[in-house]
Design an enzyme around this catalytic site. Structure first.
Site, PDB file in Angstrom:
ATOM      1  N   LYS A  15       1.958  -3.966  -2.860  1.00  0.00           N
ATOM      2  CA  LYS A  15       0.506  -4.020  -2.617  1.00  0.00           C
ATOM      3  C   LYS A  15       0.081  -2.830  -1.756  1.00  0.00           C
ATOM      4  O   LYS A  15      -0.952  -2.201  -2.001  1.00  0.00           O
ATOM      5  CB  LYS A  15       0.141  -5.340  -1.905  1.00  0.00           C
ATOM      6  CG  LYS A  15       0.206  -6.548  -2.822  1.00  0.00           C
ATOM      7  CD  LYS A  15       0.146  -7.872  -2.068  1.00  0.00           C
ATOM      8  CE  LYS A  15       0.393  -9.039  -3.025  1.00  0.00           C
ATOM      9  NZ  LYS A  15       0.510 -10.335  -2.359  1.00  0.00           N
ATOM     10  N   GLN A  70       0.280 -13.041   3.427  1.00  0.00           N
ATOM     11  CA  GLN A  70       1.302 -13.259   2.386  1.00  0.00           C
ATOM     12  C   GLN A  70       1.963 -14.628   2.591  1.00  0.00           C
ATOM     13  O   GLN A  70       2.487 -14.909   3.672  1.00  0.00           O
ATOM     14  CB  GLN A  70       2.354 -12.131   2.478  1.00  0.00           C
ATOM     15  CG  GLN A  70       3.422 -12.200   1.405  1.00  0.00           C
ATOM     16  CD  GLN A  70       2.894 -11.921   0.002  1.00  0.00           C
ATOM     17  OE1 GLN A  70       2.057 -11.045  -0.203  1.00  0.00           O
ATOM     18  NE2 GLN A  70       3.376 -12.656  -0.982  1.00  0.00           N
ATOM     19  N   ASP A  94      -7.827 -13.043  -1.057  1.00  0.00           N
ATOM     20  CA  ASP A  94      -7.056 -13.864  -1.991  1.00  0.00           C
ATOM     21  C   ASP A  94      -7.882 -15.008  -2.577  1.00  0.00           C
ATOM     22  O   ASP A  94      -7.430 -15.682  -3.498  1.00  0.00           O
ATOM     23  CB  ASP A  94      -5.841 -14.477  -1.262  1.00  0.00           C
ATOM     24  CG  ASP A  94      -4.555 -13.724  -1.553  1.00  0.00           C
ATOM     25  OD1 ASP A  94      -4.476 -13.079  -2.615  1.00  0.00           O
ATOM     26  OD2 ASP A  94      -3.636 -13.793  -0.720  1.00  0.00           O
TER      27      ASP A  94
END
Ligand code: NAP
Length: 282
Positions: free
Chosen positions: A48, A92, A115
């Site tokens: 990422k 994460q 997200d």
């Protein structure tokens, strides 16, 4: 075999993002928090960061060892929420076991929740309102299906897996596209009768070879979200790809299917949040 090549579709999405970003003086900023020791998570975060950098975004990764406290992560989230250079915050998952994941996600400013996991964004999605960001994997899957002009309206779609990050939001997005959705899980009885009657099957379980050739009707579209790392190091999905590829109408490979679409959607979310926060629209 008709392959849905997520790598190619993702590449064109990323090129488009780069072009849009190049006209902006200020650059979108992404902050990533890595607080676990999981090898796969480290690989995902590195990738990422690399892609974000290649698009000209400003990315900052905060890596923590196991001694990190809930308080330290909370302070960082507060700091990032206030930082005008940061448009998107990504935690994460999973986190170290001693950390409270729900509390941390809920503290992210929903306007920076890249997200789309914050209850406000999930709630907006469920109400048919526009979330600040839509969960990346479900968003990427819809984009991939549309890129290959797979009809969704009125189609019977079987989603296997009901997690908060894939199955449930995907079922919502598909319903918004006027598909008729069945959401299956580990307690579902007679999965085969459902796969046999579906126009589209989307499997997100992490259970290799869950979907075998005898479960597929000719022409069914098969999307494989699953990623399982084998002892040999290779990645496999939920679908017995070799045996199904010539039966399916369309099929996604693993790797190279849904994975790249997830990353492309994440980058698109960073840019969209940046545009929302700077009151710039496409
Ligand atoms: P998760 O939270 O573990 O959820 C798995 C789901 O699969 C659960 O709902 C579970 O049912 C269901 N399930 C498990 N075994 C099953 C079976 N034999 N039959 C029917 N349903 C079954 O996983 P997740 O986070 O959603 O991820 C799912 C998979 O997708 C993993 O392999 C993950 O690595 C992969 N993934 C890929 C991407 C990508 O970008 N390609 C992104 C995210 C996740 P219950 O609810 O009843 O337990």
């Amino acid at each position: 075999m008709k392959l849905m090549n997520g790598k190619n579709v993702a590449k064109s999405i990323l090129e488009n993002i780069k072009e849009r970003t190049s006209s902006y003086e200020k650059k979108p900023g992404l902050a990533v928090i890595l607080a676990n020791n999981d090898e796969a998570s480290k690989i995902y975060v590195n990738s990422k960061e690399k892609i974000s950098d290649s698009l000209g975004f400003k990315s900052s990764v905060y890596r923590f060892n196991k001694s990190v406290t809930q308080g330290e992560i909370i302070s960082l989230i507060h700091e990032l929420n206030e930082d005008s250079e940061i448009n998107g915050i990504l935690v994460q998952l999973p986190l170290y076991n001693h950390l409270n994941q729900e509390q941390i996600i809920e503290l992210i400013d929903p306007k920076k929740d890249v997200d789309g996991f914050h209850p406000i964004n999930i709630g907006k999605l469920n109400c048919g309102l526009k979330p600040y960001a839509v969960c990346c994997t479900p968003k990427g899957i819809i984009k991939l299906l549309k890129a290959y002009k797979v009809k969704l309206k009125g189609q019977s779609v079987l989603v296997i897996g009901r997690s908060n990050i894939v199955g449930k939001p995907l079922a919502t997005l598909l319903t918004l596209e006027d598909a008729t959705v069945t959401l299956a899980h580990s307690k579902t009885k007679d999965l085969k009768s459902l796969t046999k009657n579906a126009d589209i099957i989307i499997s997100a379980t992490g259970h290799p070879k869950l979907i075998t050739a005898d479960m597929i009707t000719k022409g069914t579209v098969v999307v494989d979200v699953g990623i399982t790392r084998q002892l040999t190091g290779g990645l496999v999905g939920d679908v017995d790809f070799e045996k199904i590829k010539d039966i399916a109408g369309y099929i996604t490979p693993v790797p190279g299917g849904v994975g790249p679409m997830t990353i492309a959607s994440l980058m698109e979310n960073v840019l969209e949040l940046f545009e929302q926060q700077n009151k710039r629209q496409e």
